[in-house]
Design an enzyme around this catalytic site. Structure first.
Site, PDB file in Angstrom:
ATOM      1  N   GLU A 154       0.619  -0.864   0.129  1.00  0.00           N
ATOM      2  CA  GLU A 154       0.226   0.079   0.388  1.00  0.00           C
ATOM      3  C   GLU A 154       0.719   1.257  -0.080  1.00  0.00           C
ATOM      4  OE1 GLU A 154      -2.682  -0.274   3.266  1.00  0.00           O
ATOM      5  OE2 GLU A 154      -4.316  -1.577   2.193  1.00  0.00           O
ATOM      6  N   GLU A 188      -5.726  -7.900  -0.683  1.00  0.00           N
ATOM      7  CA  GLU A 188      -7.095  -8.043   0.633  1.00  0.00           C
ATOM      8  C   GLU A 188      -8.538  -7.452  -0.108  1.00  0.00           C
ATOM      9  OE1 GLU A 188      -5.155  -5.656   3.063  1.00  0.00           O
ATOM     10  OE2 GLU A 188      -2.903  -6.366   3.021  1.00  0.00           O
TER      11      GLU A 188
END
Length: 597
Positions: free
Chosen positions: A166, A242
């Site tokens: 991320e 995710e």
């Protein structure tokens, strides 16, 4: 699964040994689950219909002290043996995705970065700052040779490795991402590399790097998310690395987060219709010890000990309705077991057991026990935990006010996260987070040579967002006394609480002080149980020398999961360290969890 070498490639879709392959994966963090449970959880993942397991790799656990590496975890019940975890998955017929990026987020202390990065030398973390990169290289020199033999082209089950996590929501230093990519390649990583970011143009463009495949993280809106992601995959497949099917809890939350199983199942159908998935989390596990992360918005919000996450399996591995519903969805896209899955009736390796109530058998307060646990370090001004080589736990700052005969106000600068202040052993102030910066009027204490003690607690480092670079714990500035700029002359006691076997319970106990409480109970058989801490204030728990985690009456979590693998037939020991002076006299071990539903 064969141990012969194979291939995994990214073209218009994923190809395993030159055949199209849909990744249907579930997240299991080996460092949040005791090894005795790994096989049970992995088998249940396979029985769900998944073909792959995904896990992060936490740098702060594997290099707890600079230059000291641990890839087994003798002090944490063997939970750090990542190679064994991967080989167990392979034996059970699962492929593996590894996420060894220096930063993992994961609601884990400091996002997996080691606390010693904050010890002295200033550096820009998660950038191409050479002062930071040289530490990553040193770590990868040890880690990557362990992972390389696990790759599919060397007969292992590992299909892909993550470069950073991320990053697009954090920065845009492409040189940094290229450096990580090159480090991994230079150390024997040959399988595809990937990154994962939010499905947002800014995030994806910040992180796009040659030779690193982009994927997305989200919990809903798969069609929109994949339509954005497709613009960055260069014709490759879409993957949700995710798929958030639940959420984590923080202390002071009103209740444990629970999501709707049917809504999540419909989102999973959309993802699988369009691409590939990793379910986050298949089982969440536990933030054992002091390893919970935190977030920082208007204030610090520290995560609870449980990482149940409302996952497909409960924290102790029980099958949920969400598991059953997901299995129905997955059956239309991937491999499932023939006939009735044994997972539906299969018991975890340890059954739930209620051991009943336990009374305090010994106790000693912190001040009487202090010299059993720590040697004082003399400093002119207060120093943070990290500057004294301590990563986690508590630190006691002690000083004598030789020039003041009356103490009436206090203020702490550059202090984190929570302070309990005593003047001549009288509790005069409890403050946390931004309150520490305020000037506090206290009930005056009048005496000569007033002894001032400040117990600082590290409640968990922020794991996400811009605060990640600024979070030394303890006091890293100064203490203002009666509006005088700074008190000088301190003794500091490092209290990571990793040596409680040294406690002498005969030293003494004073009511209202932070204290250690010892319990014992007999187990005729060992089973999973849940420590109910009602009647107690705030602190942490240890079972047979293993640090179970934090407790706090603030909730929502009201019981701590105690894995049966930590127990033994016969006498077992529990120690609570409680800081608020609130002790209930007994605890109980129950057969059901209570996360604050």
């Amino acid at each position: 699964m064969t141990t012969k070498t194979g291939t995994f490639e990214i073209r218009d879709q994923f190809y395993l040994n030159n055949e199209p392959f849909r990744i249907i994966s579930g997240g299991i963090h080996y460092f949040r689950i005791l090894p005795e449970y790994w096989e049970d959880r992995l088998q249940k993942l396979r029985e769900l219909g998944c073909n792959t397991v995904e896990t992060y790799i936490p740098w702060n656990m594997h290099e707890p002290v600079k230059g000291t590496f641990d890839f087994y975890g003798e002090n944490v019940h063997g939970m750090l043996d990542v190679v064994s975890f991967v080989r167990t998955a392979q034996r059970l017929g699962l492929w593996v995705i590894l996420r060894p990026s220096p930063y993992i987020c994961a609601e884990w202390d400091f996002g997996g970065l080691p606390s010693w990065l904050l010890a002295g030398e200033e550096m820009d973390i998660r950038t191409s700052d050479e002062r930071y990169l040289r530490h990553v290289r040193d770590y990868y020199d040890k880690l990557m040779p362990l992972l390389a033999p696990l790759q599919i082209d060397q007969g292992g089950p590992v299909l892909m490795l993550q470069v950073e996590n991320e990053y697009g929501s954090f920065g845009n230093d492409k040189k940094y991402l290229e450096s990580l990519r090159d480090m991994m390649r230079e150390r024997g990583i040959t399988v595809p590399l990937f990154a994962s970011d939010g499905p947002d143009h800014n995030m994806l463009s910040n992180a796009i790097t040659e030779g690193v495949f982009p994927t997305a993280n989200f919990g809903s809106g798969a069609r929109k998310a994949f339509s954005i992601l497709k613009e960055y995959t260069d014709g490759g497949p879409c993957m949700c690395t995710e798929f958030w099917i639940g959420w984590f809890d923080a202390w002071h939350d009103e209740a444990h987060h629970k999501g709707d199983a049917e809504t999540a199942a419909k989102e999973l159908e959309d993802i699988l219709e369009l691409g590939n998935v990793n379910i986050y989390m298949f089982e969440g596990g536990t933030n054992f010890g002091f390893m919970n992360g935190a977030n920082y918005g208007s204030r610090l919000t520290a995560d609870v000990t449980s990482y149940d996450y409302d996952a497909l399996l409960t924290e102790d591995g029980q099958i949920t309705e969400k598991y059953r519903r997901f299995r129905e969805v997955v059956s239309g896209y991937g491999r499932t077991e023939n006939g009735q899955s044994p997972a539906y009736g299969k018991k975890p390796p340890f059954e739930r057991v209620a051991y009943g109530s336990c009374s305090v058998v010994q106790k000693v307060d912190l001040f009487h026990a202090l010299d059993c646990l720590a040697e004082p370090v003399d400093t002119v001004s207060p120093k943070s935990m990290e500057r004294l080589g301590q990563g986690y736990g508590y630190m006691l700052y002690s000083s004598v006010l030789h020039t003041e005969q009356r103490l009436h106000s206090l203020r702490l600068y550059q202090a984190a996260d929570r302070a309990i202040v005593f003047a001549d052993r009288k509790r005069v102030l409890t403050a946390a987070d931004r309150e520490l910066l305020e000037r506090h009027e206290i009930d005056p204490v009048t005496a000569e040579d007033i002894r001032l003690d400040i117990l600082m607690e590290n409640m968990g480092r922020v794991n996400y967002g811009p605060m990640i670079n600024w979070q030394r714990k303890g006091i890293d500035g100064f203490v203002m006394i009666n509006d005088r700029f700074a008190q000088h002359g301190w003794q500091q006691y490092c209290l990571p609480l990793d040596n409680l076997e040294k406690l002498d319970y005969t030293r003494g106990w004073e009511e209202g002080m932070p204290a250690f409480y010892r319990f014992t109970f007999l187990a005729g058989k060992t089973g999973d149980t849940f420590l109910d801490f009602r009647g107690w204030g705030k602190g942490c728990a240890f079972v047979n020398g293993f640090h179970l985690g934090r407790f706090w009456e603030a909730g929502p979590q009201k019981r701590l999961y105690l894995p049966g693998a930590l127990l033994k037939e016969g006498e077992n020991e529990i120690i609570l360290f409680e800081t608020e002076g609130k002790c209930g006299g007994s605890i109980s071990l129950q057969a059901e969890p209570d996360l604050g539903q």
